[in-house]
Design a protein around this motif. Structure first.
Motif, PDB file in Angstrom:
ATOM      1  N   ASN A  24      84.881 146.238  47.849  1.00 53.09           N
ATOM      2  CA  ASN A  24      83.738 147.146  47.951  1.00 53.09           C
ATOM      3  C   ASN A  24      82.817 147.031  46.735  1.00 53.09           C
ATOM      4  O   ASN A  24      81.611 147.204  46.851  1.00 53.09           O
ATOM      5  N   TYR A  28      85.296 149.288  62.843  1.00 55.91           N
ATOM      6  CA  TYR A  28      85.230 149.687  61.449  1.00 55.91           C
ATOM      7  C   TYR A  28      85.077 151.205  61.394  1.00 55.91           C
ATOM      8  O   TYR A  28      84.581 151.811  62.349  1.00 55.91           O
ATOM      9  N   TYR A  67      87.178 147.458  56.016  1.00 58.88           N
ATOM     10  CA  TYR A  67      88.275 146.913  56.818  1.00 58.88           C
ATOM     11  C   TYR A  67      88.340 147.605  58.175  1.00 58.88           C
ATOM     12  O   TYR A  67      88.028 148.788  58.302  1.00 58.88           O
ATOM     13  N   LEU A 119      88.677 156.475  54.575  1.00 57.74           N
ATOM     14  CA  LEU A 119      89.004 155.167  55.130  1.00 57.74           C
ATOM     15  C   LEU A 119      88.137 154.126  54.435  1.00 57.74           C
ATOM     16  O   LEU A 119      86.981 154.378  54.120  1.00 57.74           O
ATOM     17  N   ASN A 120      88.725 152.961  54.206  1.00 61.89           N
ATOM     18  CA  ASN A 120      87.984 151.916  53.518  1.00 61.89           C
ATOM     19  C   ASN A 120      86.919 151.340  54.442  1.00 61.89           C
ATOM     20  O   ASN A 120      87.235 150.859  55.524  1.00 61.89           O
ATOM     21  N   ARG A 161      97.268 145.615  44.379  1.00 60.42           N
ATOM     22  CA  ARG A 161      96.701 145.549  45.722  1.00 60.42           C
ATOM     23  C   ARG A 161      95.594 146.593  45.880  1.00 60.42           C
ATOM     24  O   ARG A 161      94.583 146.329  46.512  1.00 60.42           O
ATOM     25  N   MET A 167      93.407 158.512  60.555  1.00 57.32           N
ATOM     26  CA  MET A 167      94.123 158.858  59.324  1.00 57.32           C
ATOM     27  C   MET A 167      95.525 159.368  59.644  1.00 57.32           C
ATOM     28  O   MET A 167      96.497 159.011  58.984  1.00 57.32           O
ATOM     29  N   LYS A 227      99.286 155.196  50.371  1.00 60.21           N
ATOM     30  CA  LYS A 227     100.059 154.360  51.285  1.00 60.21           C
ATOM     31  C   LYS A 227     101.227 153.679  50.583  1.00 60.21           C
ATOM     32  O   LYS A 227     102.050 153.050  51.231  1.00 60.21           O
ATOM     33  N   HIS A 247      91.534 146.736  47.963  1.00 64.23           N
ATOM     34  CA  HIS A 247      90.788 147.905  48.441  1.00 64.23           C
ATOM     35  C   HIS A 247      89.569 148.267  47.592  1.00 64.23           C
ATOM     36  O   HIS A 247      88.639 148.870  48.087  1.00 64.23           O
ATOM     37  N   TYR A 278      88.784 156.434  49.482  1.00 63.77           N
ATOM     38  CA  TYR A 278      89.633 155.436  50.143  1.00 63.77           C
ATOM     39  C   TYR A 278      90.592 154.751  49.176  1.00 63.77           C
ATOM     40  O   TYR A 278      91.613 154.209  49.594  1.00 63.77           O
ATOM     41  N   MET A 302      97.683 156.631  60.708  1.00 64.79           N
ATOM     42  CA  MET A 302      98.041 155.837  59.543  1.00 64.79           C
ATOM     43  C   MET A 302      99.193 156.481  58.784  1.00 64.79           C
ATOM     44  O   MET A 302     100.111 155.801  58.326  1.00 64.79           O
ATOM     45  N   THR A 326      93.467 157.024  49.201  1.00 63.58           N
ATOM     46  CA  THR A 326      94.210 156.770  50.434  1.00 63.58           C
ATOM     47  C   THR A 326      95.097 155.542  50.271  1.00 63.58           C
ATOM     48  O   THR A 326      96.271 155.551  50.650  1.00 63.58           O
ATOM     49  N   TRP A 376      93.552 147.427  61.056  1.00 59.62           N
ATOM     50  CA  TRP A 376      94.099 146.762  59.874  1.00 59.62           C
ATOM     51  C   TRP A 376      94.617 147.807  58.895  1.00 59.62           C
ATOM     52  O   TRP A 376      95.677 147.660  58.293  1.00 59.62           O
ATOM     53  N   GLN A 377      93.820 148.900  58.742  1.00 65.27           N
ATOM     54  CA  GLN A 377      94.204 149.946  57.790  1.00 65.27           C
ATOM     55  C   GLN A 377      95.382 150.766  58.278  1.00 65.27           C
ATOM     56  O   GLN A 377      96.254 151.145  57.501  1.00 65.27           O
ATOM     57  N   VAL A 378      95.387 151.052  59.572  1.00 67.42           N
ATOM     58  CA  VAL A 378      96.475 151.849  60.123  1.00 67.42           C
ATOM     59  C   VAL A 378      97.785 151.064  60.077  1.00 67.42           C
ATOM     60  O   VAL A 378      98.855 151.619  59.838  1.00 67.42           O
ATOM     61  N   GLU A 388      98.573 148.912  57.848  1.00 65.96           N
ATOM     62  CA  GLU A 388      98.928 148.485  56.495  1.00 65.96           C
ATOM     63  C   GLU A 388     100.249 149.060  55.971  1.00 65.96           C
ATOM     64  O   GLU A 388     101.050 148.317  55.392  1.00 65.96           O
ATOM     65  N   PRO A 389     100.515 150.367  56.174  1.00 65.35           N
ATOM     66  CA  PRO A 389     101.808 150.881  55.683  1.00 65.35           C
ATOM     67  C   PRO A 389     102.999 150.145  56.284  1.00 65.35           C
ATOM     68  O   PRO A 389     104.013 149.935  55.613  1.00 65.35           O
TER      69      PRO A 389
END
Lengths: 335, 340
Positions: B260, A152, A108, A104-105, B251, A165, B245, B256, B238, A168, B241, A112-114, A116-117
């Motif tokens: 970082n 986070y 973020y 996971l980033n 992007r 995950m 997606k 992402h 990540y 997501m 990951t 927000w990450q979940v 995103e798709p």
């Protein structure tokens, strides 16, 4: 030939190295039907992960897919452009990774990450994708989903991260979920919970699942079919029960024999598989497993055996079992 | 949370500042001796005149008293009746003292020159960042490509070339050479033309060369840093990951990875903030830029010790402020950092 949801044919993925080109995946073929769970097992470096990364088109340069087809609903993903693959990835084929800590980033928020798709593939705006993330969190059993979407990744526990995950991966309702060792980085109680969750998801959404693991116990509990890989090739494949009851490749047989079992005499020692996984730049001749194989015959040294039916539902790449030898019985003699 | 953290950091910085004052005053005291050079050489001054001047400046006092005077401690004590006699204000009252050369307040000199230095160096840092980050990103994304090799060479050149030499070279080409060839040319020095100059365009023209020289030095280092930081980020799980997606590579890189990758860069740039004052000194001198760096050199050469001390202290405050700013920015960019 009947249409499978996902059909991999003779896939070969290569990596150039200083010692020549290495075929990390060397002619792998298998299929996946809607709603089923396929386990892929093998040692580190056997090509499990590269196989699924190849399916997703995620093999990073200098690695490349050198041949074969990956048919998803009849379309060959190998021939897809990056743009076309981006359409499929995260929408039809979702993937979750081994270490939720690093997958996971960190900068973020999890919601927000979940979400995103959904923003990428369904065009949802941020507030709506966040609401979807909350409901996904609820479905994957995340405690306090409204608060957790604001967290986070470093504020979540390992189990919660893996739940995030999985959430997501599932937001877009993919037809294939690939889980690359999803429980390896988690502690044992959390592992059980995550596996339960994957099982539930598989049943509820009818998502076909590919589960990569080196834990045979996980395969036994989760998968209808299992595929064993060794040195970039499939060495045995069949329904999990049959493979476990009658391993038809000496490698599978050795793996199963190295497991502690409740129904075995406690004094009987565990049998470790001797030797090391082969060096992919310098593979043994013939059957790649022959230097470690207790059943080896002369032919094994010269010729690589095809993956062929040994039992009605089970295929194995082994000259010995294809000749009719029962490993369980012969094993008692080999010792 | 944030203000509390900032406040704590400022409190922690106070002893550091105190240490800086001790060292600054001590060094000047040791090197400059009686602080009033050349008085003995003046034939018009009798020894008693010199003694009077020294007494006026408080230089007849022992070191500790002189130092405390500079700090303004006696003034504080005087207010509560603990220090007899007339005393002057000092650093604690925000008074940096007066220049030994012209008698005007040191602070007024600093404030007069500060805008020029800020203008030049902040522009240089801005240009450095704007150019360095894309350079680093391109280098990382196309590692080993001709573009990467070119950018790497450029960085090596940037680090290796002394900036005074580059400054002279640019003046030779864009000011002298262009002028001789009758081409449009850039001014070789100063912050604005004295004759019918001073409008925005004229000031910008004066900024071009010094900014280029300073920015070149910065971006040489920062682009390398961005590159390695990007490479590290790109290899993280990540990022895989993100690709899984199904987003565009753009992007993946900009949303992402870069976010970082720039986090460590912020620290680096924060540490560079003090050079807002000092680092540009050489460039300021070559381009006759009326900034703080040149002021420091002029005053050091002119034995204006009070101004030099004032500048030293001012720089120390900037160093601390720069670090604080970097830490705060760091925490804003990286949610894992706690204000503790």
């Amino acid at each position: 030939m009947s249409e499978h949801l996902l059909q991999v044919e003779n896939l070969r993925t290569e990596f150039p190295t200083r010692d020549g080109v290495v075929g990390a995946v060397d002619g792998v073929s298998f299929y996946l039907d809607p709603g089923e769970t396929l386990g892929i097992v093998g040692e580190s470096g056997s090509g499990k992960s590269i196989t699924v990364l190849s399916i997703m088109g995620l093999v990073q340069r200098p690695g490349r897919i050198a041949g074969g087809r990956v048919l998803y609903k009849g379309n060959d993903l190998v021939q897809f452009s990056q743009e076309q693959l981006q359409e499929v990835r995260g929408k039809d084929l979702a993937m979750i990774f081994q270490d939720p800590m690093t997958s996971l980033n960190p900068v973020y928020r999890s919601g927000w990450q979940v979400g995103e798709p959904l923003r990428l593939h369904r065009g949802l705006d941020r507030p709506r994708s966040l609401r979807e993330a909350v409901s996904m969190f609820r479905k994957v059993g995340m405690p306090e989903p409204e608060q957790r979407v604001q967290s986070y990744p470093h504020e979540l526990s390992g189990g919660m991260r893996q739940r995030a995950m999985i959430a997501m991966g599932l937001t877009t309702g993919p037809s294939v979920l690939i889980a690359d060792e999803p429980t390896t980085a988690l502690d044992v109680t959390i592992q059980a919970q995550i596996l339960e969750l994957l099982k539930k998801v598989n049943a509820e959404y009818n998502t076909a699942t590919i589960l990569i693991t080196h834990n045979l116990g996980v395969v036994a509990g989760m998968c209808e079919r299992v595929m064993v890989m060794y040195a970039g090739r499939v060495v045995e494949e069949g329904p999990t029960e049959d493979v476990f009851a009658n391993p038809s490749h000496p490698y599978t047989w050795s793996l199963l024999r190295s497991l502690p079992r409740l129904d075995r005499d406690a004094k009987e020692p565990l049998r470790a598989l001797p030797g090391l996984p082969p060096d992919l730049t310098d593979l043994p001749s013939g059957c790649h497993f022959h230097p470690r194989c207790p059943f080896r015959i002369d032919r094994c040294v010269d010729e690589y055996p095809p993956l062929a039916a040994v039992l009605p539902a089970q295929r194995a790449a082994c000259w010995v079992t294809q000749a009719g030898v029962d490993l369980n019985r012969a094993g008692a003699i080999v010792g | 949370m944030l203000w509390k953290y900032a406040l704590r950091r400022i409190i922690v910085a106070l002893p550091v500042l105190l240490g800086v004052t001790v060292i600054t005053y001590g060094l000047i005291y040791l090197t400059a001796g009686d602080l009033v050079p050349g008085l003995q050489l003046n034939p018009n001054l009798r020894p008693e005149d010199i003694a009077r001047i020294k007494a006026n400046l408080g230089l007849d006092q022992p070191f500790l008293v002189q130092y405390l005077n500079w700090l303004g401690v006696p003034w504080l004590l005087h207010q509560v009746g603990l220090w007899p006699g007339a005393v002057r204000t000092g650093l604690l009252q925000g008074d940096f003292g007066r220049s030994l050369l012209d008698g005007s307040p040191v602070m007024s000199h600093i404030l007069e020159r500060l805008p020029y230095t800020l203008e030049l160096t902040s522009l240089a840092i801005l240009v450095g960042v704007i150019v360095a980050i894309p350079m680093g990103v391109v280098g990382a994304l196309r590692r080993g490509s001709p573009a990467d090799h070119f950018l790497t060479s450029l960085s090596v050149v940037g680090v290796s070339i002394p900036n005074f030499w580059l400054a002279l070279l640019l003046v030779l080409i864009f000011s002298v050479g262009a002028f001789q060839l009758g081409l449009p040319h850039l001014p070789s020095g100063g912050a604005a033309s004295s004759v019918n100059g001073g409008d925005v365009l004229d000031r910008l023209a004066h900024l071009v060369l010094p900014t280029t020289v300073l920015a070149f030095g910065y971006l040489a280092v920062w682009s390398r840093y961005t590159r390695s930081s990007m490479l590290e980020s790109l290899s993280q799980d990540y990022v895989r990951t993100a690709r899984a997606k199904g987003m565009s590579e753009r992007r993946v890189v900009y949303v992402h990875t870069l976010r970082n990758a720039v986090i460590p860069l912020v620290t680096l740039i924060g540490l560079e903030l003090p050079t807002l004052v000092a680092g540009g000194a050489v460039v300021e001198i070559v381009f006759s830029w009326p900034g703080l760096g040149r002021l420091a050199l002029e005053r050091a050469v002119g034995h204006d010790y009070t101004t030099v001390m004032g500048l030293t202290l001012f720089t120390a405050v900037l160093v601390i402020a720069g670090n604080l700013l970097a830490d705060v920015l760091y925490a804003v960019l990286d949610p894992r950092i706690r204000y503790t």
